[in-house]
Design a protein around this motif. Sequence first.
Motif, PDB file in Angstrom:
ATOM      1  N   ALA A  85       0.837  -1.205   0.000  1.00 54.72           N
ATOM      2  CA  ALA A  85       0.000   0.000   0.000  1.00 54.72           C
ATOM      3  C   ALA A  85       0.869   1.251   0.000  1.00 54.72           C
ATOM      4  N   ALA A  86       1.968   1.226   0.794  1.00 53.38           N
ATOM      5  CA  ALA A  86       2.850   2.388   0.850  1.00 53.38           C
ATOM      6  C   ALA A  86       3.539   2.610  -0.498  1.00 53.38           C
ATOM      7  N   LEU A  87       3.993   1.520  -1.134  1.00 50.96           N
ATOM      8  CA  LEU A  87       4.629   1.662  -2.455  1.00 50.96           C
ATOM      9  C   LEU A  87       3.650   2.255  -3.463  1.00 50.96           C
ATOM     10  N   ASP A  88       2.375   1.859  -3.380  1.00 52.80           N
ATOM     11  CA  ASP A  88       1.379   2.462  -4.276  1.00 52.80           C
ATOM     12  C   ASP A  88       1.266   3.956  -4.046  1.00 52.80           C
ATOM     13  N   ARG A  89       1.288   4.375  -2.760  1.00 56.72           N
ATOM     14  CA  ARG A  89       1.175   5.812  -2.475  1.00 56.72           C
ATOM     15  C   ARG A  89       2.361   6.597  -3.031  1.00 56.72           C
ATOM     16  N   TYR A  90       3.558   5.996  -3.009  1.00 55.11           N
ATOM     17  CA  TYR A  90       4.735   6.704  -3.526  1.00 55.11           C
ATOM     18  C   TYR A  90       4.773   6.682  -5.052  1.00 55.11           C
ATOM     19  N   ALA A  91       4.089   5.723  -5.692  1.00 53.96           N
ATOM     20  CA  ALA A  91       4.006   5.645  -7.157  1.00 53.96           C
ATOM     21  C   ALA A  91       5.393   5.707  -7.790  1.00 53.96           C
ATOM     22  N   ILE A  92       6.300   4.861  -7.273  1.00 54.25           N
ATOM     23  CA  ILE A  92       7.693   4.936  -7.726  1.00 54.25           C
ATOM     24  C   ILE A  92       8.121   3.713  -8.515  1.00 54.25           C
ATOM     25  N   LEU A  93       7.406   2.574  -8.338  1.00 54.78           N
ATOM     26  CA  LEU A  93       7.809   1.363  -9.033  1.00 54.78           C
ATOM     27  C   LEU A  93       7.771   1.560 -10.551  1.00 54.78           C
ATOM     28  N   ASP A  94       8.816   1.033 -11.244  1.00 51.60           N
ATOM     29  CA  ASP A  94       8.911   1.048 -12.710  1.00 51.60           C
ATOM     30  C   ASP A  94       8.983   2.461 -13.275  1.00 51.60           C
ATOM     31  N   THR A  95       9.443   3.445 -12.491  1.00 54.56           N
ATOM     32  CA  THR A  95       9.644   4.799 -13.003  1.00 54.56           C
ATOM     33  C   THR A  95      11.039   4.910 -13.611  1.00 54.56           C
ATOM     34  N   ASN A  96      11.277   5.964 -14.379  1.00 55.98           N
ATOM     35  CA  ASN A  96      12.562   6.163 -15.044  1.00 55.98           C
ATOM     36  C   ASN A  96      13.649   6.529 -14.038  1.00 55.98           C
ATOM     37  N   PRO A  97      14.920   6.295 -14.408  1.00 61.34           N
ATOM     38  CA  PRO A  97      16.019   6.689 -13.510  1.00 61.34           C
ATOM     39  C   PRO A  97      15.978   8.190 -13.230  1.00 61.34           C
ATOM     40  N   GLU A  98      16.427   8.550 -12.018  1.00 67.51           N
ATOM     41  CA  GLU A  98      16.482   9.952 -11.603  1.00 67.51           C
ATOM     42  C   GLU A  98      17.851  10.212 -11.009  1.00 67.51           C
ATOM     43  N   LYS A  99      18.402  11.384 -11.330  1.00 62.26           N
ATOM     44  CA  LYS A  99      19.784  11.672 -10.966  1.00 62.26           C
ATOM     45  C   LYS A  99      19.993  11.660  -9.456  1.00 62.26           C
ATOM     46  N   GLY A 100      19.025  12.158  -8.701  1.00 65.28           N
ATOM     47  CA  GLY A 100      19.188  12.195  -7.242  1.00 65.28           C
ATOM     48  C   GLY A 100      19.426  10.816  -6.662  1.00 65.28           C
ATOM     49  N   PHE A 101      18.666   9.829  -7.118  1.00 68.09           N
ATOM     50  CA  PHE A 101      18.846   8.462  -6.623  1.00 68.09           C
ATOM     51  C   PHE A 101      20.160   7.872  -7.145  1.00 68.09           C
ATOM     52  N   ASP A 102      20.482   8.161  -8.432  1.00 68.25           N
ATOM     53  CA  ASP A 102      21.741   7.640  -8.999  1.00 68.25           C
ATOM     54  C   ASP A 102      22.940   8.176  -8.234  1.00 68.25           C
ATOM     55  N   ASP A 103      22.905   9.449  -7.836  1.00 70.26           N
ATOM     56  CA  ASP A 103      24.026  10.020  -7.077  1.00 70.26           C
ATOM     57  C   ASP A 103      24.203   9.322  -5.739  1.00 70.26           C
ATOM     58  N   ILE A 104      23.093   8.946  -5.113  1.00 71.97           N
ATOM     59  CA  ILE A 104      23.175   8.309  -3.785  1.00 71.97           C
ATOM     60  C   ILE A 104      23.843   6.937  -3.879  1.00 71.97           C
ATOM     61  N   VAL A 105      23.461   6.107  -4.884  1.00 68.03           N
ATOM     62  CA  VAL A 105      24.096   4.787  -4.973  1.00 68.03           C
ATOM     63  C   VAL A 105      25.575   4.925  -5.338  1.00 68.03           C
ATOM     64  N   LEU A 106      25.907   5.944  -6.122  1.00 67.62           N
ATOM     65  CA  LEU A 106      27.316   6.159  -6.451  1.00 67.62           C
ATOM     66  C   LEU A 106      28.099   6.491  -5.191  1.00 67.62           C
ATOM     67  N   LEU A 107      27.556   7.397  -4.368  1.00 71.28           N
ATOM     68  CA  LEU A 107      28.218   7.748  -3.101  1.00 71.28           C
ATOM     69  C   LEU A 107      28.328   6.525  -2.190  1.00 71.28           C
ATOM     70  N   ALA A 108      27.276   5.730  -2.105  1.00 71.83           N
ATOM     71  CA  ALA A 108      27.298   4.554  -1.239  1.00 71.83           C
ATOM     72  C   ALA A 108      28.377   3.578  -1.687  1.00 71.83           C
ATOM     73  N   SER A 109      28.494   3.364  -3.000  1.00 70.51           N
ATOM     74  CA  SER A 109      29.511   2.453  -3.534  1.00 70.51           C
ATOM     75  C   SER A 109      30.920   2.931  -3.202  1.00 70.51           C
ATOM     76  N   ARG A 110      31.145   4.249  -3.338  1.00 71.31           N
ATOM     77  CA  ARG A 110      32.489   4.769  -3.081  1.00 71.31           C
ATOM     78  C   ARG A 110      32.806   4.810  -1.592  1.00 71.31           C
ATOM     79  N   ILE A 111      31.821   5.189  -0.771  1.00 69.41           N
ATOM     80  CA  ILE A 111      32.082   5.268   0.674  1.00 69.41           C
ATOM     81  C   ILE A 111      32.373   3.891   1.240  1.00 69.41           C
ATOM     82  N   CYS A 112      31.614   2.886   0.817  1.00 64.58           N
ATOM     83  CA  CYS A 112      31.769   1.533   1.370  1.00 64.58           C
ATOM     84  C   CYS A 112      32.752   0.691   0.564  1.00 64.58           C
TER      85      CYS A 112
END
Length: 823
Positions: free
Chosen positions: A28-55
């Motif tokens: 139900a929460a995922l439906d409210r966010y309406a995020i599944l199967d959406t296009n890539p977004e730079k804000g999220f891409d930057d976070i995984v890049l930072l996580a990969s480099r930090i860890c």
Amino acid sequence: MVMTGSETPSPPYAQEASDAAETAARLAALDRYAILDTNPEKGFDDIVLLASRICATPVALVSLVAGDRQWFKARVGFDACQTPLSQSVCSYALLQPGLLVIPDLSADPRTCGNVLVTGDPFIRFYAGARLETPEGVALGSLCVIDTQPRPEGLTPEQATSLEALARQVMTLMELRRAQDSLRAVNAGLEAQVVQRTRERNRVWEVSPDLLGVLNADGYFETSNPAWQTVLGYTPEQVAGTVFFDFLHPDDLPRNHSAWDAALLRGEPALSFENRYRHAEGGYRWLSWVAVPEGGKVYCSARDITAEKAQGEELAARTTERDRLWRSAQDIHLVLDPDGRIVSVNPAATTLLGREPGEMVGRPIFDLVLPEDAGVTRDALAHAERDALPSFENRLSHADGSLRWFSWVAAPEGGLIFATGRHISEEKKSAAALAAIEEALRQSQKLEAVGQLTGGVAHDFNNLLTVIKSSTDLLKRPELSEERRVRYIGAISDTVERAAKLTGQLLAFARRQALRPEVFDAAQSVRSIGEMVGTLTGARITVSISVPDEPCYIDADSSQFDTALVNMAVNARDAMNGEGRLSIAVSGAARMPAMRAHAVVPGPFVAVSITDSGSGIAPAELDRIFEPFFTTKGVGQGTGLGLSQVFGFAKQSGGEIMVESTLGQGSTFTLYLPRAECPAGRSEQAAEAEPVTNGMGTCVLLVEDNREVGRFAAETLAELGYSTVWAANADEALAELEKVPFRFEVVFSDVVMPGRDGVDLAREIRRLRPDLPVVLASGYSHVLAREGVSEFELLQKPYSVEELARVLSKAVGRRRRGRLASQT
């Protein structure tokens, strides 16, 4: 907090229900966010890049766990945009708060068989921070993955950074949802503007009120269609008639005055009423709002003909009500919220010898007997909010005598309207009848006490004979080891039988300490069905009928099972070991009238046991639940089984009902209040604590009985505990004040003079929330009334192993809590 372990599983049915609820909340929460199967977004891409480099990992993912898959909003070092749920490691991160770290996926039993571990890309290390909504619903994780094991896991800085980045992911998701909501709001506002513009243009056409604009000559320059609907005039007829010609002749003087005030002095007319002639004859009452502006008068009129007729009817009914007020034989009072009499009918003179005039303005409490002031004050407080059920009190007559009244009351317009019926004669009759019934009850009590005393004495004398004989034999010299063990075992078994007998007596008296929990009665009946078949034997056919949906009750599950077994054994004996036994579970909207109470509205859960036995004679139906009453032969039963069922039902807020026909069989139906489905995950079943040496752990022992206290102190010493013995609650609190952190656990009796053990435990919890308290009792009305869910309870008589286990459990929980708080 970094967690790698797993929790003790719940019972399967509870775990399945909890998992289903959590999955539904997540989807139900995922439906409210309406995020599944959406296009890539730079804000999220930057976070995984930072996580990969930090860890320092080749892979980082923003993973969202859907119904049958995990989908990656952003990813680094991983080609697939989603995987089946069976390949998900992130789903384990949803099961616990904090950061999940698995140093070697190939060595962890949860993931060693995962195809992503056993096959390409051969992942080995995983660390995931939960993505939680502000409401605490887990949606997935921000995770980092390596193809090499990392025994050391993450550094503290890496762990902290990963959790911080997870929070940033949720911030971005909240921002996306807020932006979507804002766009929807803007679109809605634009649509509202368009719609309201259309509505404003239509109001003139569809309004049920008469609308029009009068010029200075008294003609309506414009009029809406409601004129024809209400009065039957076309727009042309309205425009061609001066408005005075529509009026009832009796209303002309008032209208001329109002017209001059509006046109000459600019005074508006508000709620101005007059009568307009209908085109087909007759007149309609209209209520006008007329506002002068710019030499014209803008008018709106509502048809109030029906309201006028209702007003006339109300006036007639008011006259009728006043007639009833004056002629009623009951007292009618109107009171303000403080209980002051605003109005009273003439019946006060007849019933209280007082004129209404002398009562108005006085508080009702001037007339109420002082002993009844409290219940009267509570009744008034209730009547301020809602209709008051019947209550009774006594009022003083002018001659000094007292009169009983039965009252009903209801609030209206900030006042309380009460009606009192004189019931003094009924009270006298009821008192006489109660005296007769009390004499009968006392006679029945004496008979029951005699039977109870005889039964207890008989059974306990038998048990004491075994114990006395065994102790005498143990004193004999040159007793062989085999016989010594046999006699000690006999004493132990007899003590257990005595404890069981005492427990059955307490169950009947509703003085046992229950441990209520919400559980499915249908599932319990299913589980116990096989055991019932074993108890009844092969010649009795057992059938069980339970609904598919759960039937939750809030009761002691152990006592529930015991009640089922007692009823099943009773049915077996009634059939002489051969026949048919049926157990059925169903929902019930109400509990039928039985014995001393009327029908009780539900919902309830009904558990019925039906046998094909000999049945019960009508004369014995009212006695079968009495302790030690039995129709069986000597040695075939104690007569306490059905007493336990009766006491358990009563103490759990339910009832036991029996229907029987001689020669055909009986049906016992246990009614228990139905409970709501337990929310969230059930508490994990506690692991059995091993019996361990106390290692000098300091125990504060609180026991007022010297013999029991001395024995308990010696037992604790044998178990390796050091003991400080206090004879009562005050001494115990004084010992705690001397050296506040000396003790690691308190072991207290419940029933003591002065402050009892429950009061002491709650005071200790207030002063020392981290100090565990273990209570011991064989009988306590306090425990039976309030329950023992707050504290550990050790039932008397208890064994040394039970004492050691419960103390070890309490101390261990405290130490684990301290360790967790330090980490």
